[in-house]
Enzyme design. Sequence first.
Site, PDB file in Angstrom:
ATOM      1  N   TYR A   1       8.900   1.574   5.496  1.00 13.66           N
ATOM      2  CA  TYR A   1      10.128   0.778   5.485  1.00 13.66           C
ATOM      3  C   TYR A   1      10.201  -0.148   4.274  1.00 13.66           C
ATOM      4  CZ  TYR A   1      11.608   2.409  10.078  1.00 13.66           C
ATOM      5  OH  TYR A   1      12.047   3.179  11.124  1.00 13.66           O
TER       6      TYR A   1
ATOM      7  N   ASP B   1      -3.589  -9.831   0.262  1.00 12.93           N
ATOM      8  CA  ASP B   1      -4.126  -9.608   1.601  1.00 12.93           C
ATOM      9  C   ASP B   1      -3.637 -10.744   2.477  1.00 12.93           C
ATOM     10  OD1 ASP B   1      -5.495  -9.316   4.009  1.00 12.93           O
ATOM     11  OD2 ASP B   1      -7.030  -8.106   3.014  1.00 12.93           O
TER      12      ASP B   1
ATOM     13  N   LEU C   1       4.715  -5.490   6.946  1.00 12.00           N
ATOM     14  CA  LEU C   1       3.312  -5.133   7.113  1.00 12.00           C
ATOM     15  C   LEU C   1       2.835  -5.442   8.520  1.00 12.00           C
ATOM     16  CD1 LEU C   1       1.145  -7.854   6.823  1.00 12.00           C
ATOM     17  CD2 LEU C   1       2.419  -7.919   4.686  1.00 12.00           C
TER      18      LEU C   1
ATOM     19  N   LEU D   1       9.839  -6.850  10.065  1.00 10.21           N
ATOM     20  CA  LEU D   1      10.081  -5.618  10.830  1.00 10.21           C
ATOM     21  C   LEU D   1       9.358  -5.725  12.160  1.00 10.21           C
ATOM     22  CD1 LEU D   1      11.638  -3.144   9.599  1.00 10.21           C
ATOM     23  CD2 LEU D   1      10.692  -4.612   7.836  1.00 10.21           C
TER      24      LEU D   1
ATOM     25  N   TYR E   1       9.167  -4.111  16.519  1.00  6.43           N
ATOM     26  CA  TYR E   1       9.267  -2.880  17.298  1.00  6.43           C
ATOM     27  C   TYR E   1       9.492  -3.235  18.761  1.00  6.43           C
ATOM     28  CZ  TYR E   1       8.105   1.791  19.022  1.00  6.43           C
ATOM     29  OH  TYR E   1       8.144   3.013  19.639  1.00  6.43           O
TER      30      TYR E   1
ATOM     31  N   TYR F   1       1.181   1.885  22.227  1.00  4.95           N
ATOM     32  CA  TYR F   1       1.274   0.855  21.185  1.00  4.95           C
ATOM     33  C   TYR F   1       0.356  -0.285  21.609  1.00  4.95           C
ATOM     34  CZ  TYR F   1       3.691  -1.631  17.384  1.00  4.95           C
ATOM     35  OH  TYR F   1       4.016  -2.288  16.211  1.00  4.95           O
TER      36      TYR F   1
ATOM     37  N   LYS G   1       4.041  -8.226  18.069  1.00  4.85           N
ATOM     38  CA  LYS G   1       5.484  -8.115  17.802  1.00  4.85           C
ATOM     39  C   LYS G   1       6.266  -9.120  18.633  1.00  4.85           C
ATOM     40  CE  LYS G   1       5.456  -4.889  14.650  1.00  4.85           C
ATOM     41  NZ  LYS G   1       5.539  -5.322  13.234  1.00  4.85           N
TER      42      LYS G   1
ATOM     43  N   LEU H   1       9.529   5.776  12.606  1.00  5.97           N
ATOM     44  CA  LEU H   1       9.510   6.411  11.282  1.00  5.97           C
ATOM     45  C   LEU H   1       8.094   6.923  11.017  1.00  5.97           C
ATOM     46  CD1 LEU H   1      10.955   6.756   8.397  1.00  5.97           C
ATOM     47  CD2 LEU H   1       9.716   4.666   7.801  1.00  5.97           C
TER      48      LEU H   1
ATOM     49  N   SER I   1       5.709   6.814   8.983  1.00  6.86           N
ATOM     50  CA  SER I   1       5.053   6.131   7.861  1.00  6.86           C
ATOM     51  C   SER I   1       3.549   6.317   7.980  1.00  6.86           C
ATOM     52  CB  SER I   1       5.375   4.639   7.926  1.00  6.86           C
ATOM     53  OG  SER I   1       4.796   4.111   9.105  1.00  6.86           O
ATOM     54  N   ARG I   2       2.846   5.842   6.953  1.00  4.28           N
ATOM     55  CA  ARG I   2       1.385   5.912   6.998  1.00  4.28           C
ATOM     56  C   ARG I   2       0.837   5.117   8.186  1.00  4.28           C
ATOM     57  NH1 ARG I   2      -2.827   6.487   2.920  1.00  4.28           N
ATOM     58  NH2 ARG I   2      -4.645   5.399   3.708  1.00  4.28           N
TER      59      ARG I   2
HETATM   60  P1  NAI Z   1       3.579   1.282   6.064  1.00  7.05           P
HETATM   61  O1  NAI Z   1       2.240   1.888   6.179  1.00  7.05           O
HETATM   62  O2  NAI Z   1       4.498   1.794   5.011  1.00  7.05           O
HETATM   63  O3  NAI Z   1       3.512  -0.292   5.887  1.00  7.05           O
HETATM   64  C1  NAI Z   1       2.509  -1.112   6.367  1.00  7.05           C
HETATM   65  C2  NAI Z   1       1.911  -1.804   5.159  1.00  7.05           C
HETATM   66  O4  NAI Z   1       1.120  -2.918   5.560  1.00  7.05           O
HETATM   67  C3  NAI Z   1       1.004  -0.903   4.335  1.00  7.05           C
HETATM   68  O5  NAI Z   1       1.479  -0.849   3.015  1.00  7.05           O
HETATM   69  C4  NAI Z   1      -0.343  -1.610   4.385  1.00  7.05           C
HETATM   70  O6  NAI Z   1      -1.054  -1.467   3.197  1.00  7.05           O
HETATM   71  C5  NAI Z   1       0.102  -3.047   4.601  1.00  7.05           C
HETATM   72  N1  NAI Z   1      -0.920  -3.964   5.114  1.00  7.05           N
HETATM   73  C6  NAI Z   1      -1.735  -3.807   6.187  1.00  7.05           C
HETATM   74  N2  NAI Z   1      -2.527  -4.871   6.321  1.00  7.05           N
HETATM   75  C7  NAI Z   1      -2.208  -5.744   5.325  1.00  7.05           C
HETATM   76  C8  NAI Z   1      -2.688  -7.015   4.929  1.00  7.05           C
HETATM   77  N3  NAI Z   1      -3.676  -7.637   5.590  1.00  7.05           N
HETATM   78  N4  NAI Z   1      -2.132  -7.615   3.851  1.00  7.05           N
HETATM   79  C9  NAI Z   1      -1.142  -7.012   3.172  1.00  7.05           C
HETATM   80  N5  NAI Z   1      -0.650  -5.802   3.497  1.00  7.05           N
HETATM   81  C10 NAI Z   1      -1.177  -5.171   4.562  1.00  7.05           C
HETATM   82  O7  NAI Z   1       4.228   1.463   7.531  1.00  7.05           O
HETATM   83  P2  NAI Z   1       5.626   1.006   8.156  1.00  7.05           P
HETATM   84  O8  NAI Z   1       5.669   1.728   9.454  1.00  7.05           O
HETATM   85  O9  NAI Z   1       6.740   1.162   7.226  1.00  7.05           O
HETATM   86  O10 NAI Z   1       5.395  -0.529   8.499  1.00  7.05           O
HETATM   87  C11 NAI Z   1       6.190  -1.590   7.995  1.00  7.05           C
HETATM   88  C12 NAI Z   1       6.621  -2.492   9.135  1.00  7.05           C
HETATM   89  O11 NAI Z   1       7.533  -1.775   9.978  1.00  7.05           O
HETATM   90  C13 NAI Z   1       5.478  -2.946  10.047  1.00  7.05           C
HETATM   91  O12 NAI Z   1       5.680  -4.292  10.433  1.00  7.05           O
HETATM   92  C14 NAI Z   1       5.646  -2.038  11.251  1.00  7.05           C
HETATM   93  O13 NAI Z   1       5.085  -2.585  12.434  1.00  7.05           O
HETATM   94  C15 NAI Z   1       7.162  -1.984  11.315  1.00  7.05           C
HETATM   95  N6  NAI Z   1       7.720  -0.923  12.172  1.00  7.05           N
HETATM   96  C16 NAI Z   1       7.406   0.394  11.958  1.00  7.05           C
HETATM   97  C17 NAI Z   1       7.922   1.381  12.779  1.00  7.05           C
HETATM   98  C18 NAI Z   1       7.587   2.821  12.542  1.00  7.05           C
HETATM   99  O14 NAI Z   1       7.867   3.671  13.409  1.00  7.05           O
HETATM  100  N7  NAI Z   1       7.023   3.198  11.414  1.00  7.05           N
HETATM  101  C19 NAI Z   1       8.837   1.057  13.901  1.00  7.05           C
HETATM  102  C20 NAI Z   1       9.151  -0.351  14.015  1.00  7.05           C
HETATM  103  C21 NAI Z   1       8.586  -1.295  13.184  1.00  7.05           C
END
Ligand code: NAI
Length: 286
Positions: A16, A73, A121, A170, A172, A182, A190, A220, A222-223
Site C-alpha cells: 500500500y 526502524d 508499516l 493503514l 485492518y 490475524y 490495529k 492485498l 503484499s509482502r
Molecule cells: P508491505 O510489506 O508493503 O508494508 C509493510 C512495510 O513495513 C514493509 O515495507 C516493511 O519493511 C515495513 N516495516 C516493518 N517493520 C518496520 C519497522 N520496524 N520500521 C520500519 N518499517 C517497518 O505490506 P502492506 O500490506 O502494504 O502493509 C502496509 C500497511 O497496510 C500495514 O499497516 C498493514 O497492516 C496495512 N494493511 C494491509 C492489508 C493487506 O491485506 N495487505 C489490509 C489492511 C491493512
Amino acid sequence: RGKRAFIAGVADDNGYGWAIAKSLAAAGAEILLGTWVPALNIFETSLRRGKFDESRVLPDGSLMEITKVYPLDAVFDCPEDVPEDVKTNKRYAGSSNWTVKEVAESVKQDFGTIDILVHSLANGPEVIKPLLETSRYGYLAAISASSYSFVSLLKHFVPIMNPGGSTISLTYIASERIIPGYGGGMSSAKAALESDTKVLAFEAGRKHKIRVNTISAGPLRSRAAKAIGFIDMMIDYSLENAPLQKELTAEEVGNAAAFLASPLASAITGAVVYVDNGLNAMGVGV
Ligand code: NAI
C-alpha cells in the site's frame, strides 16, 4: 508550491505504501520514503537498476520521482534505545541515523518541512499464532512496531509539518471484528492504532492544525500479507461476499489516501475510512 510527503513503510512496489506514494506523486507531491533498515539495500539497488520502472509509471506517462529514501526502524525512537546486538548487526551497521527522532531531524535538515505523513508499516513476530497462544513479547512487539510507531512518527514529525497538513495510517477490520488467523496481537495493535487516531486527531488538530486519519483497507497480496499466510483466502472471501465483487487494487487505496491528504478532505479528521469494496458493511456472508 507542491506538497511534500514522507511515506514510512515502502520496501518494494507491491504494498500500500508504494501505491500511496504513486497517487500522491500523480497529484503533484514530492515523495520522500522511509524504508526499513534491513530491507534498504535491496530496495535501493532494485530502484537504481530500474526494476521498479514499470510500476513507477504515472497516469500521465511520466515516472514517479523519489526525491530521497531514508533508512528507518520505527521501533526505535532515539539512538539510546538501540540495543548493542542491533547496532552491530551487519544489516544495520551500514546505515546511520535511522531512529525515528534522527530521521525527522534529517528530513528537517534536508527539506525544512513536510505536509503529508503516511504510516504504512506493521510487524507482528507472532502473527501466525492465535492470540491465546501469543507471548507477552510477541504482543508487545506487535504493538511497538504497528501502533506506537505511529505515535512516535507523529511526535517527531508534527513539529516539522506545515499547518493544514495531513497524516494517514493503514488499519485492518480485524481490530473490531473477529478475523481468525490475524493473530500475535496484530488485531490488538490495529485496535490501538484506530483509537489513537482519534486522540491524536484531537491533540495534533488543536496544537498544530494537523489532521489524523486511518484507512481500513481490504486484503492485498503484499509482502507483509503473504507472511500471514491467509491472504488468498481473504481475497476470495471478499470477492464472494463484498457489495462490490471485484479485486481491490492498491491503487484504490492510494487514491483514497491522496484524497484524505488533500484540501478536499479539509474537514475530515479522526476518521476510520473503509476502502474495502464495502465488505465491512456486511453482517453475513452471502
Ligand atoms: P508491505 O510489506 O508493503 O508494508 C509493510 C512495510 O513495513 C514493509 O515495507 C516493511 O519493511 C515495513 N516495516 C516493518 N517493520 C518496520 C519497522 N520496524 N520500521 C520500519 N518499517 C517497518 O505490506 P502492506 O500490506 O502494504 O502493509 C502496509 C500497511 O497496510 C500495514 O499497516 C498493514 O497492516 C496495512 N494493511 C494491509 C492489508 C493487506 O491485506 N495487505 C489490509 C489492511 C491493512
